[in-house]
Design an enzyme around this catalytic site. Structure first.
Site, mmCIF file in Angstrom:
data_model
loop_
_atom_site.group_PDB
_atom_site.id
_atom_site.type_symbol
_atom_site.label_atom_id
_atom_site.label_comp_id
_atom_site.label_asym_id
_atom_site.label_seq_id
_atom_site.Cartn_x
_atom_site.Cartn_y
_atom_site.Cartn_z
ATOM 1 N N HIS A 64 0.878 -1.275 0.057
ATOM 2 C CA HIS A 64 -0.017 0.078 -0.043
ATOM 3 C C HIS A 64 0.712 1.327 -0.118
ATOM 4 O O HIS A 64 0.443 2.255 0.617
ATOM 5 C CB HIS A 64 -0.846 0.037 1.374
ATOM 6 C CG HIS A 64 -2.062 -1.249 1.189
ATOM 7 N ND1 HIS A 64 -2.474 -1.699 -0.042
ATOM 8 C CD2 HIS A 64 -2.672 -1.760 2.158
ATOM 9 C CE1 HIS A 64 -3.368 -2.565 0.096
ATOM 10 N NE2 HIS A 64 -3.651 -2.630 1.400
ATOM 11 N N GLU A 66 -11.448 -4.105 -3.239
ATOM 12 C CA GLU A 66 -10.546 -3.177 -3.775
ATOM 13 C C GLU A 66 -10.229 -3.338 -4.999
ATOM 14 O O GLU A 66 -9.459 -4.159 -5.575
ATOM 15 C CB GLU A 66 -9.196 -3.072 -2.936
ATOM 16 C CG GLU A 66 -9.174 -3.181 -1.358
ATOM 17 C CD GLU A 66 -8.285 -4.086 -0.663
ATOM 18 O OE1 GLU A 66 -6.961 -3.955 -1.066
ATOM 19 O OE2 GLU A 66 -8.444 -4.890 0.095
ATOM 20 N N GLN A 105 -9.492 -6.867 -5.277
ATOM 21 C CA GLN A 105 -9.094 -7.424 -4.386
ATOM 22 C C GLN A 105 -10.189 -7.832 -3.388
ATOM 23 O O GLN A 105 -10.575 -7.038 -2.741
ATOM 24 C CB GLN A 105 -7.795 -6.694 -3.603
ATOM 25 C CG GLN A 105 -7.223 -7.573 -2.518
ATOM 26 C CD GLN A 105 -6.047 -8.342 -2.806
ATOM 27 O OE1 GLN A 105 -5.638 -8.688 -3.885
ATOM 28 N NE2 GLN A 105 -5.302 -9.208 -1.708
ATOM 29 N N HIS A 135 -9.923 1.835 0.072
ATOM 30 C CA HIS A 135 -9.867 0.605 1.055
ATOM 31 C C HIS A 135 -10.969 0.560 1.842
ATOM 32 O O HIS A 135 -10.768 0.157 3.049
ATOM 33 C CB HIS A 135 -8.418 0.460 1.601
ATOM 34 C CG HIS A 135 -7.872 -0.757 2.130
ATOM 35 N ND1 HIS A 135 -8.607 -1.507 2.826
ATOM 36 C CD2 HIS A 135 -6.766 -1.356 1.688
ATOM 37 C CE1 HIS A 135 -7.796 -2.618 3.184
ATOM 38 N NE2 HIS A 135 -6.889 -2.629 2.253
HETATM 39 C C1 GLA Z 1 -5.134 -5.507 1.799
HETATM 40 C C2 GLA Z 1 -4.100 -6.700 1.928
HETATM 41 C C3 GLA Z 1 -4.533 -7.285 2.982
HETATM 42 C C4 GLA Z 1 -4.172 -6.427 4.440
HETATM 43 C C5 GLA Z 1 -5.259 -5.459 4.118
HETATM 44 C C6 GLA Z 1 -4.987 -4.373 5.317
HETATM 45 O O1 GLA Z 1 -6.472 -5.974 1.675
HETATM 46 O O2 GLA Z 1 -4.431 -7.429 0.832
HETATM 47 O O3 GLA Z 1 -3.174 -8.435 3.329
HETATM 48 O O4 GLA Z 1 -2.924 -6.082 4.256
HETATM 49 O O5 GLA Z 1 -4.859 -4.555 2.974
HETATM 50 O O6 GLA Z 1 -4.797 -4.971 6.559
#
Ligand code: GLA
Length: 371
Positions: free
Chosen positions: A125, A335, A308, A199
Site C-alpha cells: 500500500h 479493492e 482484491q 480501501h
Molecule cells: C489489503 C491486503 C491485506 C491487508 C489489508 C490491510 O487488503 O491485501 O493483506 O494488508 O490490505 O490490513
C-alpha cells in the site's frame, strides 16, 4: 466565511425537478501540526458519506436498510488521531501502489527501484507513508444534482522510492441513488508505476456487527491470482471447483475454513480476482454483496482489471467508532485495482504510467436494498 466552518446547502436552480443536497465541512483535528477537515455529502434522502482529506479517507457511509432505517456500513474511527495511530487502511486511498510489490523492488526501463519493506518481506500500500497518510487538498463542488469532493495530492519525485512527480486527483461523488462514485486521475513527469484504490471495509449489517460470514458475495470472475505464503501472486488460475468460485452468489463463510492451500496463504480470502486482461477503461459490475437481515446490497462497478477481495482476516478486536469492537472477519474489502506485484509480472496488465499519459479509473460503490 470561515472556510473551516463552511456549511452549504445547495438547491439547484430549476426548482420543481431539482434534487437537493448538502455539503458540510468540519474541523477534524490536526496531523503534523496541519489542520484536517471532515466533509459530509448528503443527498435528498438523507443518506450520506463522510470523507476526510487525511488520506482521502471515507469515515462513514450512512444508508437505509430494507425498512428505511439508516445505518453506517463502513468501519472507521471517531478521531483523526486514531487513523494516524492504528488504522489498518480503513476507507483510505491506497497508493502510489496499492497492494504488494514483491521484496519492495521493481525494474522499469532498465533501472531498479527499491521501496520500503513495510509488510515483510514486501512493500504494501505505497510504503511507510503512502497516500493514505498524506493530507490532500480538498475542494467541494457538485456533479449535476450530486454533491462531490475533489481531492488532489502531488507526490514528489522519489517519494517512498517511486520515480516521477505524480499529480493525483480523486473525485468522490455521492449520488441521489446512494452510489459513491470515485474517479481517479493521475499524471507523471517521469515513467512510473501506479495502482490506486479505495480501501473501505464494509459490513452491510452495520459497522460493529459481528462477522461478514453470512453476507453473500458474487464476483464476476472466472480467474484469480493464487498467492505464495507472503501474499505475492504466483500466476493466474481458474476459480472453477475451488473456494474462490463466487460466480454464483455464495455465503462468504461457506468455504472460508476449508482445508485449502490458498485460503491458508491468505489466512482466508485476500486475493485478486480477474475481471479483464487490460485496463480498457470500460466500467462494469464486478461484485454484488447482499446481507440477508438488513436487506442491504452493495454493487461494485469499476473500470479496473482486478478486484482484491479481503475478508478482514487481520481484524482482531480493534476498537473503532463509538467504542465498537471490530472482531475477526467483521468486514470485507473489495479493492478495485490492477494486479498485485504487476511491476514484476510481465503477463499482468501494465501498471506503467508515462509522461503525457493520463491514468483514469472509475469505481462505484452503490448501496441499495432488496426486500
Ligand atoms: C489489503 C491486503 C491485506 C491487508 C489489508 C490491510 O487488503 O491485501 O493483506 O494488508 O490490505 O490490513
Amino acid at each position: 466565511m470561515n472556510k473551516r466552518l463552511l456549511a452549504l446547502t445547495a438547491f439547484l436552480p430549476f426548482a420543481a425537478s431539482a434534487a437537493k443536497f448538502s455539503i458540510s465541512a468540519q474541523p477534524f483535528g490536526e496531523v503534523d501540526g496541519k489542520a484536517v477537515e471532515l466533509y459530509t455529502l448528503s443527498n435528498e434522502s438523507g443518506a450520506k458519506v463522510s470523507i476526510t482529506n487525511y488520506g482521502g479517507t471515507v469515515t462513514s457511509l450512512i444508508v437505509p436498510d430494507k425498512d428505511g432505517k439508516m445505518g453506517d456500513v463502513v468501519l472507521g474511527f471517531d478521531t483523526v488521531g486514531e487513523y494516524v495511530e492504528k488504522s489498518p487502511y480503513f476507507g483510505c486511498i491506497a497508493g502510489r501502489y496499492a497492494n504488494r510489490i514483491a521484496k519492495g523492488k521493481f525494474t522499469l526501463d532498465g533501472k531498479e527501484y527499491s521501496l520500503a519493506i513495510n509488510n515483510e518481506p514486501n512493500t504494501l500500500h505505497g510504503g511507510v507513508k503512502g497516500f493514505d497518510k498524506q493530507i490532500w487538498k480538498a475542494k467541494v463542488g457538485n456533479q449535476g444534482h450530486n454533491p462531490s469532493l475533489i481531492l488532489t495530492y502531488t507526490s514528489p519525485d522519489g517519494e517512498e522510492g517511486y520515480p516521477g512527480t505524480l499529480k493525483s486527483t480523486v473525485t468522490y461523488t455521492w449520488t441521489q441513488k446512494n452510489a459513491l462514485r470515485i474517479r481517479y486521475k493521475a499524471t507523471t513527469d517521469k515513467s512510473t508505476v501506479l495502482n490506486l484504490t479505495n480501501h473501505s471495509y464494509f459490513n452491510l449489517a452495520g459497522e460493529g456487527s459481528k462477522t461478514v460470514l453470512d453476507h453473500r458475495l458474487k464476483i464476476n470472475a472466472e480467474r484469480y491470482n493464487p498467492i505464495d505464503s507472503t501474499s505475492i501472486p504466483t500466476g493466474i488460475a481458474p476459480v472453477k471447483g475451488t473456494p474462490f468460485d463466487f460466480t454464483k452468489s455464495t455465503r462468504i463463510g461457506k468455504r472460508i475454513d476449508q482445508e485449502n492451500e490458498q485460503l491458508k496463504n491468505g489466512i482466508g480470502y485476500d486475493h485478486n480476482f480477474i475481471m479483464k486482461d487490460s485496463r480498457d477503461g470500460k466500467i462494469g459490475v464486478v461484485a454484488i454483496v447482499t446481507e440477508p437481515t438488513s436487506g442491504r446490497v452493495l454493487t461494485v462497478k469499476t473500470s479496473e482489471p482486478g478486484i482484491q477481495f479481503y475478508s478482514g482476516n487481520f481484524l482482531d478486536g480493534l476498537e473503532g467508532k463509538g467504542g465498537k469492537v471490530y472482531s475477526h472477519r467483521s468486514a470485507l474489502c473489495l479493492e478495485a485495482q490492477t494486479f498485485p506485484d504487476s511491476p514484476n509480472q510481465k503477463e499482468f496488465p501494465s501498471p506503467v504510467l508515462r509522461p503525457g499519459e493520463t491514468y483514469i479509473q472509475t469505481t462505484i460503490y452503490e448501496l441499495g436494498v432488496q426486500k
